[in-house]
Every structure is written in structure tokens, then in C-alpha cells.
Scaffold this motif. Structure first.
Motif, mmCIF file in Angstrom:
data_model
loop_
_atom_site.group_PDB
_atom_site.id
_atom_site.type_symbol
_atom_site.label_atom_id
_atom_site.label_comp_id
_atom_site.label_asym_id
_atom_site.label_seq_id
_atom_site.Cartn_x
_atom_site.Cartn_y
_atom_site.Cartn_z
ATOM 1 N N TYR A 219 -20.431 -44.073 -13.919
ATOM 2 C CA TYR A 219 -20.479 -43.737 -15.345
ATOM 3 C C TYR A 219 -21.261 -42.439 -15.484
ATOM 4 O O TYR A 219 -22.395 -42.338 -15.001
ATOM 5 C CB TYR A 219 -21.153 -44.882 -16.091
ATOM 6 N N THR B 67 -10.992 -47.248 -17.235
ATOM 7 C CA THR B 67 -11.293 -45.822 -17.182
ATOM 8 C C THR B 67 -11.117 -45.159 -18.551
ATOM 9 O O THR B 67 -10.149 -45.417 -19.248
ATOM 10 C CB THR B 67 -10.384 -45.130 -16.158
ATOM 11 N N LEU C 108 -14.538 -46.956 -21.930
ATOM 12 C CA LEU C 108 -13.435 -46.856 -21.023
ATOM 13 C C LEU C 108 -12.240 -47.473 -21.665
ATOM 14 O O LEU C 108 -12.346 -48.251 -22.555
ATOM 15 C CB LEU C 108 -13.731 -47.664 -19.765
ATOM 16 N N GLY D 100 -17.837 -40.697 -19.492
ATOM 17 C CA GLY D 100 -16.650 -41.258 -18.866
ATOM 18 C C GLY D 100 -17.004 -42.212 -17.749
ATOM 19 O O GLY D 100 -18.094 -42.139 -17.170
ATOM 20 N N THR E 227 -15.301 -44.164 -14.162
ATOM 21 C CA THR E 227 -14.247 -44.221 -13.155
ATOM 22 C C THR E 227 -14.602 -45.300 -12.143
ATOM 23 O O THR E 227 -15.778 -45.672 -12.005
ATOM 24 C CB THR E 227 -14.092 -42.876 -12.424
ATOM 25 N N THR F 172 -12.493 -41.304 -20.932
ATOM 26 C CA THR F 172 -13.346 -40.146 -21.188
ATOM 27 C C THR F 172 -13.443 -39.969 -22.688
ATOM 28 O O THR F 172 -12.416 -39.929 -23.380
ATOM 29 C CB THR F 172 -12.780 -38.860 -20.553
ATOM 30 N N ARG G 154 -7.783 -42.596 -22.639
ATOM 31 C CA ARG G 154 -7.876 -43.933 -22.045
ATOM 32 C C ARG G 154 -6.700 -44.159 -21.116
ATOM 33 O O ARG G 154 -5.633 -43.619 -21.341
ATOM 34 C CB ARG G 154 -7.872 -44.996 -23.151
#
Length: 229
Positions: free
Chosen positions: A49, A17, A2, A37, A39, A19, A229
Motif C-alpha cells: 500500500y 487493486t 482498492l 494505491g 497492489t 489507485t 479500480r
């Protein structure tokens, strides 16, 4: 895996966060792509995750898309998984969920084919995705990651509880399609099948390369192709 860029006095954190996209190879054979990723979750201190593997046309003849999702919270600095789902399209026997009940110290396993089991949780335990986060957190909290040595990470793997022993060493510079990164190398050392992560110092210890030996057919390698990012 992240990261949000720090501004002012704020500092980036392993739960920021991000991806990350990877290509997957076995030797020179391209197998497909994978994306990971993280969040924020519904509650403060909780996160989602995810991992999504998409085999190419050749591999898809034998294996469907693979989706993993870990929902976990961090309590007093400890990662506590709440729910984990592993789904392989077209394979009910190998698709399953784990539900963690920390108050009862139990984890409930259910396969999509109907198999169920309840296991006793140790004081700490992870799922197959949140162990990535735990390894990043372990390295991030060290003053000098290269002197960490080894540490044990209990993990619930389908209907078993295993312990992974990880070792951290200098990983050197790693060139990937997403760029060059100075890394710390983390190896699983309690098993004769190779599992290695290269964690990037400048990207909140996001893995930029992963190598795993699943069987006698060789080493599977993932290299990061893009990072948001």
C-alpha cells in the motif's frame, strides 16, 4: 482504497487493486496532490500500500515530496504490517522505517538521520498506512456499519505506540470531483485534533474525503479527483 469490479459470483474486496488521486487544500489554499494505491505483494495474502504526496510550487519551498509505503499481510483476518517507510525529500530526521518482527513481538524504528529504537509490540498493531486498511476492513465486516460505535486501533507512529479510537456514523452523500458517493463517516475521537474519513459504500469503502487538523492553522482537506479500480 482498492477495487476490481466483481464478475459472476465474485465480490469486490477491500484488498482489491486500486489507485485513488486527491487534491489537497487548507481552506481555499491549494497545497498539491496525493495518490494512494494498493497492489498484491510477493506472497499470497500480502499487499503493498503506497501513498505519494506532491506539494505545489509554493509548498515545495518548505516541504519536499512525501512517500509512504506499507507492506503487510493478512493472517486469519488480522492485518500484520511487515515493513513501513516514510520519506520526506530533504528531511532525514522525519524520514524513517519500521520493521515488524511478530515472532519476537518487536518493532524496530530507524530514522534516516541515524536514530534507532526497538519497541515491544502489542498483540495487534498497525502502521500509519495500514490503519487505513484496518478501518475499511472494520466497516466492511459489519452488517450495519452505522451501529459499530467505537473501536481501538493500536498504531506504531515513528518511535511511539499510540492507540487511535475510531467511531463510525452515517456520512451522508459526499460530492467530490470524482463523483457523488454515499458514505460512512469514521472519526478519531481520542484526540482533540480532528481526523475524519468518509468511506464510500459503493467503492469498497475507499475514502473519498479526508479532513485533518494538524495545528492551529486550520483544517486540511483531501477530496478524491479520480479512481481506478
Amino acid at each position: 482504497m482498492l477495487g476490481v469490479l466483481a464478475t459472476g459470483t465474485a465480490q469486490a474486496d477491500v484488498t482489491d487493486t486500486f489507485t485513488a488521486n486527491f487534491d489537497v487544500h487548507r481552506g481555499k489554499l491549494a497545497l498539491g496532490t496525493t495518490a494512494f494505491g494498493i497492489t498484491p505483494g510477493a506472497k499470497a495474502g500480502c499487499y503493498v500500500y503506497t501513498g505519494q504526496a506532491r506539494p505545489n510550487a509554493l509548498v515545495r519551498l518548505f516541504l519536499g515530496d512525501v512517500t509512504d509505503e506499507s507492506r503487510f499481510c493478512i493472517e486469519d483476518g488480522v492485518i500484520r504490517p511487515q515493513h513501513f517507510r516514510h520519506h520526506i525529500a530533504g528531511d532525514e530526521k522525519k524520514s524513517y522505517t519500521l520493521d515488524f518482527d511478530w515472532s519476537a513481538h518487536e518493532v524496530h524504528y530507524r530514522s534516516e538521520a541515524g536514530k534507532q529504537d526497538t519497541m515491544t509490540l502489542p498483540e495487534r498493531a498497525l502502521d500509519p498506512l495500514s490503519i487505513h486498511m484496518a478501518a475499511r476492513q472494520w466497516v466492511d465486516e459489519a452488517d450495519d456499519p452505522e451501529t459499530l460505535g467505537e473501536a481501538d486501533f493500536p498504531m506504531v507512529d515513528e518511535d511511539e505506540i499510540k492507540t487511535y479510537r475510531l467511531r463510525a456514523t452515517d456520512g451522508g452523500d459526499i460530492q467530490t470531483p470524482a463523483g457523488r458517493y454515499d458514505t460512512v463517516r469514521v472519526d478519531r475521537v481520542d484526540d482533540n485534533k480532528r481526523l475524519t474519513f468518509w468511506l464510500a459504500r459503493s467503492a469498497e469503502w475507499i475514502p473519498v474525503r479526508v479532513e485533518q487538523q494538524k495545528d492551529e492553522d486550520g483544517i486540511f482537506q483531501m477530496n478524491m479527483t479520480a479512481l481506478e479500480r
